[in-house]
Design an enzyme around this catalytic site. Sequence first.
Site, PDB file in Angstrom:
ATOM      1  N   TYR A 130       0.837  -1.216   0.000  1.00 48.82           N
ATOM      2  CA  TYR A 130       0.000   0.000   0.000  1.00 48.82           C
ATOM      3  C   TYR A 130       0.870   1.264   0.000  1.00 48.82           C
ATOM      4  CZ  TYR A 130      -3.904   2.973   1.729  1.00 48.82           C
ATOM      5  OH  TYR A 130      -4.873   3.935   1.893  1.00 48.82           O
TER       6      TYR A 130
ATOM      7  N   LYS B 262       0.929   4.122  -2.786  1.00 49.84           N
ATOM      8  CA  LYS B 262       0.537   5.499  -2.461  1.00 49.84           C
ATOM      9  C   LYS B 262       1.666   6.499  -2.738  1.00 49.84           C
ATOM     10  CE  LYS B 262      -3.758   4.979  -1.242  1.00 49.84           C
ATOM     11  NZ  LYS B 262      -4.779   5.314  -2.265  1.00 49.84           N
TER      12      LYS B 262
HETATM   13  P1  NAP Z   1     -13.372   2.114   1.394  1.00 48.24           P
HETATM   14  O1  NAP Z   1     -14.400   2.563   2.401  1.00 48.24           O
HETATM   15  O2  NAP Z   1     -12.818   0.753   1.502  1.00 48.24           O
HETATM   16  O3  NAP Z   1     -13.974   2.362  -0.071  1.00 48.24           O
HETATM   17  C1  NAP Z   1     -13.239   2.025  -1.219  1.00 48.24           C
HETATM   18  C2  NAP Z   1     -14.190   1.847  -2.379  1.00 48.24           C
HETATM   19  O4  NAP Z   1     -13.413   1.494  -3.546  1.00 48.24           O
HETATM   20  C3  NAP Z   1     -15.191   0.712  -2.151  1.00 48.24           C
HETATM   21  O5  NAP Z   1     -16.483   1.118  -2.498  1.00 48.24           O
HETATM   22  C4  NAP Z   1     -14.673  -0.378  -3.080  1.00 48.24           C
HETATM   23  O6  NAP Z   1     -15.672  -1.236  -3.609  1.00 48.24           O
HETATM   24  C5  NAP Z   1     -14.075   0.438  -4.212  1.00 48.24           C
HETATM   25  N1  NAP Z   1     -13.148  -0.361  -5.024  1.00 48.24           N
HETATM   26  C6  NAP Z   1     -12.210  -1.235  -4.592  1.00 48.24           C
HETATM   27  N2  NAP Z   1     -11.591  -1.804  -5.638  1.00 48.24           N
HETATM   28  C7  NAP Z   1     -12.141  -1.288  -6.760  1.00 48.24           C
HETATM   29  C8  NAP Z   1     -11.936  -1.485  -8.146  1.00 48.24           C
HETATM   30  N3  NAP Z   1     -11.008  -2.363  -8.594  1.00 48.24           N
HETATM   31  N4  NAP Z   1     -12.682  -0.791  -9.037  1.00 48.24           N
HETATM   32  C9  NAP Z   1     -13.631   0.083  -8.593  1.00 48.24           C
HETATM   33  N5  NAP Z   1     -13.883   0.320  -7.288  1.00 48.24           N
HETATM   34  C10 NAP Z   1     -13.158  -0.366  -6.375  1.00 48.24           C
HETATM   35  O7  NAP Z   1     -12.110   3.104   1.405  1.00 48.24           O
HETATM   36  P2  NAP Z   1     -11.924   4.620   1.920  1.00 48.24           P
HETATM   37  O8  NAP Z   1     -11.423   4.569   3.308  1.00 48.24           O
HETATM   38  O9  NAP Z   1     -13.130   5.430   1.566  1.00 48.24           O
HETATM   39  O10 NAP Z   1     -10.690   5.050   1.004  1.00 48.24           O
HETATM   40  C11 NAP Z   1     -10.833   5.733  -0.229  1.00 48.24           C
HETATM   41  C12 NAP Z   1      -9.444   6.067  -0.767  1.00 48.24           C
HETATM   42  O11 NAP Z   1      -8.726   6.864   0.203  1.00 48.24           O
HETATM   43  C13 NAP Z   1      -8.563   4.841  -1.029  1.00 48.24           C
HETATM   44  O12 NAP Z   1      -7.757   5.063  -2.160  1.00 48.24           O
HETATM   45  C14 NAP Z   1      -7.719   4.764   0.232  1.00 48.24           C
HETATM   46  O13 NAP Z   1      -6.513   4.073  -0.001  1.00 48.24           O
HETATM   47  C15 NAP Z   1      -7.498   6.234   0.531  1.00 48.24           C
HETATM   48  N6  NAP Z   1      -7.161   6.508   1.938  1.00 48.24           N
HETATM   49  C16 NAP Z   1      -8.024   6.206   2.963  1.00 48.24           C
HETATM   50  C17 NAP Z   1      -7.664   6.477   4.278  1.00 48.24           C
HETATM   51  C18 NAP Z   1      -8.556   6.201   5.451  1.00 48.24           C
HETATM   52  O14 NAP Z   1      -8.122   6.419   6.609  1.00 48.24           O
HETATM   53  N7  NAP Z   1      -9.783   5.746   5.268  1.00 48.24           N
HETATM   54  C19 NAP Z   1      -6.410   7.050   4.548  1.00 48.24           C
HETATM   55  C20 NAP Z   1      -5.545   7.329   3.492  1.00 48.24           C
HETATM   56  C21 NAP Z   1      -5.943   7.064   2.181  1.00 48.24           C
HETATM   57  P3  NAP Z   1     -16.066  -2.626  -2.876  1.00 48.24           P
HETATM   58  O15 NAP Z   1     -16.774  -2.222  -1.640  1.00 48.24           O
HETATM   59  O16 NAP Z   1     -16.944  -3.314  -3.845  1.00 48.24           O
HETATM   60  O17 NAP Z   1     -14.779  -3.333  -2.596  1.00 48.24           O
END
Ligand code: NAP
Length: 253
Positions: free
Chosen positions: A154, A158
Site C-alpha cells: 500500500y 501510495k
Molecule cells: P473504502 O471505504 O474501503 O472504499 C473504497 C471503495 O473502492 C469501495 O467502495 C470499493 O468497492 C471500491 N473499489 C475497490 N476496488 C475497486 C476497483 N477495482 N474498481 C472500482 N472500485 C473499487 O475506502 P476509503 O477509506 O473510503 O478510502 C478511499 C481512498 O482513500 C482509497 O484510495 C484509500 O486508499 C485512501 N485513503 C483512505 C484512508 C482512510 O483512513 N480511510 C487514509 C488514506 C488514504 P467494494 O466495496 O466493492 O470493494
Amino acid sequence: MAALDGRVALVTGAARGIGAAVAGRLAADGAAVVVLDLDEASGKATVDAIEAAGGRAIAIGADVTNAEQITAAADQAAEEFGSLDILVNNAGVTRDNLLFKLSEQDWDTVIGVHLKGAFLASKAAQKHMVAKKYGKIVNLSSVSALGNRGQANYSAAKMGLQGFTRTLAIELGPFGINVNAVAPGFIVTEMTGATAERLGITPEELAARSAEITPVRRVGQPADIANTIAFLVSDESSFITGQTIYVDGGRRL
Ligand code: NAP
C-alpha cells in the site's frame, strides 16, 4: 452560480467512504457526478443521496483495473453529461501484512487497484479533457506513502501515486489540466474499520487511540477529504498542480 456548475465529475470507488463523500460534495457544488464502483448496484445509495439533495448523478459498475471497463465508463460519462471535466482516482483496497508474509497476489492486488487503476482511469479521462483543454484530476495518496509497518504494498502504491501525480501535471498542464494528490491521515471509513478488526480492537478504540496522538486531537471524517478535493477541482486552485496535500490533522505517521 455554484463553483462546479456545468462540470462533469467521475469518482471511482464512490459507493461508500471517502468516495461517496466526494461525490456528494462535488454534486452539491453543481457538478453532474458519475458514481463508479465495482458493482453498479452498490453505487445506488450515493446516487439516491445526491438526487435527494437536488443534484445529478448516475451509477456505473466498472473495475478500475480493467482497461476496457474503465474506458467505457469514461466514454459513457462524457456521452451522458456532455463532457468529462473532473476525475477523482479514489478506488482503493488494503491487503496488509508484514513483508515475510505478504503474498505476491496481495502485492499485485494493491498495486493493481491503486496504481494501474489510476493510470487506466486517467488515460481514459484525459482524452476528453485534452479535447476540451480543461480538466482536473485528483489522486488519493495516503500518509502511509511515508512508510507504515505492514503496508509495504500500500505504501509503495501510495508513494507511486505521488510520482504519477507530478508527472501527469507536467504532461497535461499545457492542455489546461491540473493534477494533484490528497494524502489523508486516519479517516473513519470501512477501510479503517477493517484495520481495527485486524488489530483485534473496535473501530471506536482505534479512532480514540489515533485521535490521542494527532495534533488536532481528532480523527478525520470523509468530509475533511471532500472539502479539500472540492477546492482542488475548482477554478480557485488553477495555479496549483503536481502537489500532494496532506490532510492528516498534523500527524504524518
Ligand atoms: P473504502 O471505504 O474501503 O472504499 C473504497 C471503495 O473502492 C469501495 O467502495 C470499493 O468497492 C471500491 N473499489 C475497490 N476496488 C475497486 C476497483 N477495482 N474498481 C472500482 N472500485 C473499487 O475506502 P476509503 O477509506 O473510503 O478510502 C478511499 C481512498 O482513500 C482509497 O484510495 C484509500 O486508499 C485512501 N485513503 C483512505 C484512508 C482512510 O483512513 N480511510 C487514509 C488514506 C488514504 P467494494 O466495496 O466493492 O470493494
